[in-house]
Design an enzyme around this catalytic site. Structure first.
Site, PDB file in Angstrom:
ATOM      1  N   ASP A  69       0.674  -0.999  -0.123  1.00  0.00           N
ATOM      2  CA  ASP A  69       0.040   0.178  -0.163  1.00  0.00           C
ATOM      3  C   ASP A  69       0.610   0.689   0.307  1.00  0.00           C
ATOM      4  OD1 ASP A  69      -2.044  -1.534  -0.146  1.00  0.00           O
ATOM      5  OD2 ASP A  69      -1.803  -2.005   2.610  1.00  0.00           O
ATOM      6  N   GLU A 117      -9.461  -2.199   4.108  1.00  0.00           N
ATOM      7  CA  GLU A 117      -8.978  -2.189   5.548  1.00  0.00           C
ATOM      8  C   GLU A 117      -9.905  -0.827   6.119  1.00  0.00           C
ATOM      9  OE1 GLU A 117      -4.209  -2.232   4.843  1.00  0.00           O
ATOM     10  OE2 GLU A 117      -4.585  -0.621   4.275  1.00  0.00           O
TER      11      GLU A 117
END
Length: 246
Positions: free
Chosen positions: A33, A143
């Site tokens: 990420d 997330e």
């Protein structure tokens, strides 16, 4: 996919212009990420972007991977080792909790990880202030939906360019942007403690979370986990409550 990437790059430029700041900064962990975000901010601001590597009792491999990322993109970077500061602060906190007979061993591990994330957040903002940069976050759709981020830690940022990307899409963007294969092939981890992995901590897989976000059916066991995580983390996606105006 290049069109979507360019859209986000232009959005990042617009955010800097609208905020009258000078550029962008991201904490580079060595994971997929932050690697994708590093690639995006370098595209948006080739000469006004910065990666910050912040080891904190970290696996040395994570630091090596973080260096791979900044070097692959030619991203300017700095490094701040938070290990000693983290040890000292956690020791003082635990001592006071034990003195007050409030210390709980079962909470200590989670507190340890969250403290690391919050120290990293504070470090990013301290550095960003000198550069007049915005702090760019790395949370993706999976997330964010499950609340798999630390409140006022990695959740404490100015911008979230990956918010609408499922985890598999983050990997797809990483390949297009040129993220090193070592990063793409490694197991996702927030690096909050030794041998910690995202999916072990979540109790389900990103594949199942992505499928649920796509509107597909998933096994009941995974659905219960995903929806429980969503429910108990709702406070993370809200501004702090206040009483009615008086």
């Amino acid at each position: 996919m290049e069109d979507k990437i360019n859209l986000v790059v232009n959005w990042l430029r617009d955010q800097v212009q609208q905020s009258a700041t000078a550029g962008l900064l991201v904490g580079v962990s060595g994971g997929i990420d932050s690697a994708v975000v590093a690639g995006l901010i370098k595209r948006a601001f080739p000469d006004q972007s910065l990666g910050v590597i912040m080891p904190c009792d970290s696996n040395p491999k994570d630091g090596e991977d973080a260096l791979r990322v900044v070097q692959a993109f030619g991203l300017d970077y700095t490094q701040v080792d938070l290990t000693q500061s983290h040890h000292l602060l956690l020791k003082v906190i635990d001592q006071q909790l034990k003195y007050k007979k409030a210390y709980r061993e079962e909470v200590s591990k989670v507190n340890d990880g969250n403290l690391r994330a919050r120290m990293r957040m504070a470090t990013l903002y301290a550095i960003a202030a000198h550069y007049r940069y915005l702090v760019v976050g790395t949370d993706n759709a999976a997330e964010y939906y499950t609340g798999y981020f630390t409140k006022y830690g990695d959740g404490g940022v100015d911008l979230l360019p990956l918010l609408h990307l499922k985890k598999r899409e983050v990997y797809e963007w990483g390949r297009v942007l040129g993220v090193p294969s070592e990063i793409i092939d490694k197991q996702p981890s927030a690096g909050l403690w030794e041998d910690q992995t995202d999916e072990d901590e979540l109790g389900t897989t990103y594949e199942q979370i992505d499928a649920w976000l796509d509107g597909k059916e998933i096994p009941d066991k995974d659905l219960q986990i995903v929806e429980r995580l969503r429910r108990i983390s709702e406070h993370k996606r809200q501004t702090p409550p206040s009483p009615p105006k008086f």
